[in-house]
Scaffold this motif. Structure first.
Motif, PDB file in Angstrom:
ATOM      1  N   MET A  36       0.848  -1.195   0.000  1.00 52.33           N
ATOM      2  CA  MET A  36       0.000   0.000   0.000  1.00 52.33           C
ATOM      3  C   MET A  36       0.885   1.246   0.000  1.00 52.33           C
ATOM      4  N   ASP A  37       0.625   2.152  -0.950  1.00 53.60           N
ATOM      5  CA  ASP A  37       1.430   3.378  -1.053  1.00 53.60           C
ATOM      6  C   ASP A  37       0.800   4.466  -0.205  1.00 53.60           C
ATOM      7  N   TYR A  38       1.304   4.632   1.012  1.00 53.90           N
ATOM      8  CA  TYR A  38       0.780   5.668   1.894  1.00 53.90           C
ATOM      9  C   TYR A  38       1.489   6.998   1.692  1.00 53.90           C
ATOM     10  N   GLN A  39       2.506   7.012   0.834  1.00 53.61           N
ATOM     11  CA  GLN A  39       3.273   8.234   0.623  1.00 53.61           C
ATOM     12  C   GLN A  39       2.876   8.957  -0.670  1.00 53.61           C
ATOM     13  N   SER A  40       1.844   8.496  -1.335  1.00 54.66           N
ATOM     14  CA  SER A  40       1.418   9.122  -2.590  1.00 54.66           C
ATOM     15  C   SER A  40       1.052  10.578  -2.346  1.00 54.66           C
ATOM     16  N   ASN A  41       1.576  11.447  -3.213  1.00 54.69           N
ATOM     17  CA  ASN A  41       1.330  12.877  -3.031  1.00 54.69           C
ATOM     18  C   ASN A  41       0.955  13.511  -4.367  1.00 54.69           C
ATOM     19  N   ASN A  42       0.152  12.785  -5.149  1.00 52.51           N
ATOM     20  CA  ASN A  42      -0.245  13.278  -6.468  1.00 52.51           C
ATOM     21  C   ASN A  42      -1.434  14.226  -6.345  1.00 52.51           C
ATOM     22  N   LEU A  43      -1.185  15.345  -5.741  1.00 45.86           N
ATOM     23  CA  LEU A  43      -2.218  16.342  -5.500  1.00 45.86           C
ATOM     24  C   LEU A  43      -2.059  17.495  -6.475  1.00 45.86           C
ATOM     25  N   VAL A  44      -3.179  18.136  -6.804  1.00 52.64           N
ATOM     26  CA  VAL A  44      -3.157  19.238  -7.763  1.00 52.64           C
ATOM     27  C   VAL A  44      -4.042  20.366  -7.250  1.00 52.64           C
ATOM     28  N   VAL A  45      -3.520  21.577  -7.304  1.00 57.44           N
ATOM     29  CA  VAL A  45      -4.337  22.781  -7.149  1.00 57.44           C
ATOM     30  C   VAL A  45      -4.541  23.325  -8.562  1.00 57.44           C
ATOM     31  N   PRO A  46      -5.757  23.186  -9.132  1.00 54.34           N
ATOM     32  CA  PRO A  46      -5.919  23.447 -10.574  1.00 54.34           C
ATOM     33  C   PRO A  46      -5.990  24.928 -10.938  1.00 54.34           C
ATOM     34  N   ARG A  47      -5.207  25.274 -11.945  1.00 52.73           N
ATOM     35  CA  ARG A  47      -5.261  26.579 -12.585  1.00 52.73           C
ATOM     36  C   ARG A  47      -4.984  26.355 -14.070  1.00 52.73           C
ATOM     37  N   GLY A  48      -5.361  27.316 -14.915  1.00 46.60           N
ATOM     38  CA  GLY A  48      -5.037  27.162 -16.317  1.00 46.60           C
ATOM     39  C   GLY A  48      -5.835  28.076 -17.217  1.00 46.60           C
ATOM     40  N   SER A  49      -5.633  27.907 -18.520  1.00 47.34           N
ATOM     41  CA  SER A  49      -6.269  28.744 -19.529  1.00 47.34           C
ATOM     42  C   SER A  49      -7.064  27.872 -20.495  1.00 47.34           C
ATOM     43  N   ILE A  50      -8.204  28.416 -20.955  1.00 46.05           N
ATOM     44  CA  ILE A  50      -9.037  27.731 -21.932  1.00 46.05           C
ATOM     45  C   ILE A  50      -8.900  28.453 -23.262  1.00 46.05           C
ATOM     46  N   LEU A  51      -8.554  27.711 -24.305  1.00 43.38           N
ATOM     47  CA  LEU A  51      -8.382  28.251 -25.643  1.00 43.38           C
ATOM     48  C   LEU A  51      -9.460  27.671 -26.556  1.00 43.38           C
ATOM     49  N   PHE A  52      -9.972  28.480 -27.465  1.00 35.36           N
ATOM     50  CA  PHE A  52     -11.025  28.038 -28.383  1.00 35.36           C
ATOM     51  C   PHE A  52     -10.681  28.492 -29.790  1.00 35.36           C
TER      52      PHE A  52
END
Length: 265
Positions: free
Chosen positions: A1-17
């Motif tokens: 069991m991986d108790y050290q996983s730290n794949n967290l994200v605070v999301p920011r970004g740009s949307i292009l169309f």
């Protein structure tokens, strides 16, 4: 069991169309939708399930996905014309050019005190004229009476609106002649229509924390989603936001969407 996983994200970004040229799948280049406080994507799948009826409980023994939908919703507080056009479902943003004119006259019939009147309404300019300076307002008939600005009426030059004041001397249900000048100007105009705008969408993340990636949707429509707030309480003001819906569409053999992590050296 991986108790050290730290794949967290605070999301920011740009949307292009990148809107497609009508009738094609070719675009003219991505435009930024500006600051988007909200952007979510959702998946809905349609399963075909099988249950055995030969014996015992009707337990599922087969499940096949026969359809899936990809959609999203976003909110932008960048109220530029290109974004407003998406909410109005307008085919284009048109630049209206008005030439200067002097001593234009217009007769308003059966006017009422306290009411506002749009000057310059015509089949060519159904929303009226802008940048209008009223030079005189008079009664009609053989011996015209000249009314006084800020006593009998006021006017708003940018909008071309004439207001008849409640305490003024313009008689109820009378006819008046308005003389005004029009300054040369340009402004943009869009029409509320039912034109879905198709194009490709790219989301490029710029996270303050966590792995960055980009998401590409090869073909999608952008349509209005809900209310466009035009007024807010002055005691609790908020920024105006444009709510939009994204619906992914199939384009040839391409997937509905692609997610790429940023390359590493």
């Amino acid at each position: 069991m991986d108790y050290q996983s730290n794949n967290l994200v605070v999301p920011r970004g740009s949307i292009l169309f990148n809107p497609f040229v009508p009738g094609t799948f070719a675009g003219k280049g991505f435009m930024q939708l500006g600051n988007c406080p909200e952007f979510t994507m959702s998946r809905d799948v349609t399963p075909l399930e099988h249950r055995s009826s030969q014996q015992g409980y009707r337990n599922r023994d087969k499940r096949l996905i026969i359809g899936d939908d990809l959609s999203g919703s976003l909110m932008t507080d960048d109220v530029k014309a290109d974004n407003m056009r998406l909410w109005f479902m307008s085919a284009s943003v048109t630049t209206i050019t008005t030439s200067s004119a002097t001593a234009s006259t217009e007769t308003l019939q059966d006017v009422l005190k306290g009411r506002l009147y749009q000057l310059g309404v015509s089949s060519v300019a159904p929303t009226g004229l802008r940048n209008v300076t009223v030079t005189s307002v008079t009664s009609t008939g053989g011996s015209p009476v000249t009314y006084v600005n800020n006593t009998d009426y006021t006017f708003d030059a940018p909008s071309g609106l004439l207001t008849l004041l409640l305490g003024g001397s313009i008689a109820e249900d009378s006819d008046i002649t308005v003389t005004y000048n029009v300054a040369a100007s340009t402004h943009t105009q869009m029409l509320a229509d039912n034109k879905e705008v198709e194009g490709e969408i790219k989301f490029v993340s710029n996270n303050p924390f966590g792995e960055n990636s980009d998401i590409w949707i090869p073909r999608a429509t952008i349509t209005p989603n809900g209310d466009l707030s035009l007024l807010t309480d002055p005691d609790s003001p908020t920024w105006q936001q444009i709510p939009l819906t994204i619906t992914a569409l199939k384009l040839g053999s391409l997937a509905l969407a692609y997610r790429n992590s940023f390359p590493v050296a």
